[in-house]
Design an enzyme around this catalytic site. Structure first.
Site, mmCIF file in Angstrom:
data_model
loop_
_atom_site.group_PDB
_atom_site.id
_atom_site.type_symbol
_atom_site.label_atom_id
_atom_site.label_comp_id
_atom_site.label_asym_id
_atom_site.label_seq_id
_atom_site.Cartn_x
_atom_site.Cartn_y
_atom_site.Cartn_z
ATOM 1 N N GLY A 70 0.803 -1.213 0.000
ATOM 2 C CA GLY A 70 0.000 0.000 0.000
ATOM 3 C C GLY A 70 0.839 1.268 0.000
ATOM 4 C CB THR A 71 3.819 2.306 1.963
ATOM 5 O OG1 THR A 71 3.210 1.932 3.200
ATOM 6 C CG2 THR A 71 4.639 3.562 2.161
ATOM 7 C CG ASN A 150 -5.237 3.396 9.150
ATOM 8 O OD1 ASN A 150 -5.535 4.421 8.547
ATOM 9 N ND2 ASN A 150 -4.194 3.326 9.956
ATOM 10 C CD GLN A 178 -7.098 -0.994 7.240
ATOM 11 O OE1 GLN A 178 -7.837 -1.937 7.482
ATOM 12 N NE2 GLN A 178 -5.835 -0.965 7.651
ATOM 13 C CG HIS A 200 -0.090 -6.801 4.857
ATOM 14 N ND1 HIS A 200 0.031 -6.338 6.141
ATOM 15 C CD2 HIS A 200 0.061 -5.728 4.062
ATOM 16 C CE1 HIS A 200 0.248 -5.029 6.107
ATOM 17 N NE2 HIS A 200 0.284 -4.642 4.856
ATOM 18 C CB THR A 236 13.157 -9.298 -10.623
ATOM 19 O OG1 THR A 236 14.207 -9.073 -11.564
ATOM 20 C CG2 THR A 236 12.630 -10.709 -10.769
ATOM 21 C CB CYS A 328 2.768 2.919 11.402
ATOM 22 S SG CYS A 328 1.683 2.352 10.105
HETATM 23 C C1 LIG Z 1 -5.011 2.878 5.172
HETATM 24 C C2 LIG Z 1 -3.650 2.315 4.944
HETATM 25 N N1 LIG Z 1 -2.909 2.773 3.915
HETATM 26 C C3 LIG Z 1 -1.691 2.295 3.661
HETATM 27 C C4 LIG Z 1 -1.125 1.319 4.442
HETATM 28 C C5 LIG Z 1 0.232 0.820 4.127
HETATM 29 O O1 LIG Z 1 0.183 -0.427 3.500
HETATM 30 P P1 LIG Z 1 1.485 -1.372 3.460
HETATM 31 O O2 LIG Z 1 1.670 -1.870 4.855
HETATM 32 O O3 LIG Z 1 1.114 -2.483 2.516
HETATM 33 O O4 LIG Z 1 2.605 -0.576 2.958
HETATM 34 C C6 LIG Z 1 -1.850 0.817 5.552
HETATM 35 C C7 LIG Z 1 -1.257 -0.177 6.459
HETATM 36 O O5 LIG Z 1 -1.355 -0.082 7.670
HETATM 37 C C8 LIG Z 1 -3.153 1.325 5.791
HETATM 38 O O6 LIG Z 1 -3.888 0.889 6.810
#
Ligand SMILES: Cc1ncc(COP(=O)(O)O)c(C=O)c1O
Length: 379
Positions: A70-71, A150, A178, A200, A236, A328
């Site tokens: 996601g990030t 989240n 989410q 995940h 890759t 986090c």
């Molecule tokens: C709303 C939201 N965006 C982005 C992320 C980041 O995703 P990733 O852990 O796959 O980088 C999270 C993870 O906690 C999330 O809850």
């Protein structure tokens, strides 16, 4: 008893997903960019995974790009749109995930964009009139508003935001991390330029996700160095991750109605249990309201107590894994930037329980009992 109630941070891998990934961890090891048979069979696996995701989201495979999660997907969509389309103004909210917030703040700090924060009400809900005002009074903007929060589970009407963005010719990105795999996303109906998913969060592997980038808003990539992902993300591919994410999403859609009902039932049970055992309790944001919040997330606003700092530790000692905010920030001393934006008494403790298909009613009762014990309420 060990109870995992931190499913918004991450979920357990579904064994069915693991079985789909296994061949790609052992026998099917070729590099998907190789043109020989070892490579071709792996390439076919990746393209099948892409097609699966595209079909589930009702879009085309050419608009799905795999990322490390996601990030990265949030970073890419925001930063690359700003660069490619020379965007000078971003509209977002103060309760976005740091994957978005830190990205847009960086773009502001280096002088690339002006940043506007949409007003939120006392429960963290978006003021859509203010959003319209911001769109109206600024040049072409990029709007980044998450589908669901989240920490407090609030759901944004991304259909409505999409229509507004279309009207004012703005680019619309939504962090759907989410909601992906928990709600249906029909991209043929949404007016949206980019959304994101992380395997995940829906019983897929960690470190693999994807972004949808509408063909109308294709951008120049920021990871260069290879022609992978049709030149949109060099490097890759994480092959077994990709296979796992697609399988996890397939299962999520297959079982969505049943799981949503089951998980909402767990959440309702927790709400009922906590209200009964701890009278002085309510729920942060909209997380106590069904239909207005994620069925997977319950953020509790607990009684005032000098011992609140010890709450998560105490739950942990009792085998219960929960969170004080987002993954986090749990364990870190800094408070939640989301809770800070709400109109709430900061002396009251906060704990986020987040549920999955693997939780049981017994686990819910046990966690509620331990929480009540902490506040020395008769159980
Ligand atoms: C709303 C939201 N965006 C982005 C992320 C980041 O995703 P990733 O852990 O796959 O980088 C999270 C993870 O906690 C999330 O809850």
């Amino acid at each position: 008893m060990k109870v995992y109630l931190d499913n918004a941070a991450t979920t357990a891998l579904d064994p069915e997903v693991f079985e789909a990934m296994r061949p790609y961890m052992l026998d099917l090891f070729g590099n998907p960019s190789s043109t020989h048979s070892h490579g071709r069979v792996v390439r076919a696996g990746i393209e099948k995974a892409r097609k699966t995701i595209a079909e589930l989201l009702n879009t085309t495979p050419g608009e799905i790009f795999f990322t490390s999660g996601g990030t990265e997907a949030d970073n890419a969509i925001i930063t690359c749109n700003v660069d490619t389309y020379n965007i000078k103004h971003i509209i977002t909210s103060k309760i976005e995930h740091h994957a978005v917030l830190h990205t847009v703040e960086h773009l502001r700090d280096i002088g690339k964009v002006k940043l506007s924060f949409v007003n939120l009400d006392r429960d963290g809900c978006i003021d859509y009139d203010h959003l319209e005002e911001l769109l109206k009074t600024n040049d072409k903007s990029l709007v980044s508003l998450m589908h669901a929060n989240n920490e407090i589970g609030n759901i944004t009407d991304i259909g409505k935001v999409g229509e507004m963005c279309k009207e004012y010719n703005a680019i619309f990105h939504s962090d759907t991390v989410q909601t992906m795999g928990h709600y249906v996303h029909d991209l043929s109906k949404l007016k949206i330029d980019g959304i994101t998913g992380a395997g995940h969060k829906f019983h897929g592997p960690k470190g693999e996700g994807f972004m949808y980038v509408s063909k109308k808003s294709r951008f120049h990539p920021f990871i260069l160095g290879g022609a992978q992902e049709r030149n949109m993300r060099g490097g890759t591919e994480n092959v077994y991750g990709i296979i796992g994410v697609a399988k996890a999403l397939e299962i999520a859609y297959r079982d969505m109605a049943d799981h949503a009902k089951y998980i909402q039932g767990l959440k309702d049970r927790m709400i009922h249990n906590l209200k009964e055992r701890i009278g002085d309790i309510h729920f942060n944001g909209q997380s106590g309201i069904a239909d207005k919040s994620l069925y997977t997330v319950l953020n509790c606003c607990l009684p005032e107590s000098d011992d609140n700092d010890m709450l998560l530790f105490n739950l942990d000692i009792n085998g219960i894994s929960a969170s004080g905010g987002s993954a986090c920030s749990s364990g870190a001393s800094k408070g939640s930037h989301v809770l800070e934006e709400l109109d709430r008494n900061s002396k009251r403790g906060a704990v986020r329980f987040s549920f999955s298909k693997y939780n049981t009613p017994e686990e819910i009762d046990y966690a509620a009992e331990k929480l009540a014990e902490f506040y020395k309420v008769e159980v």
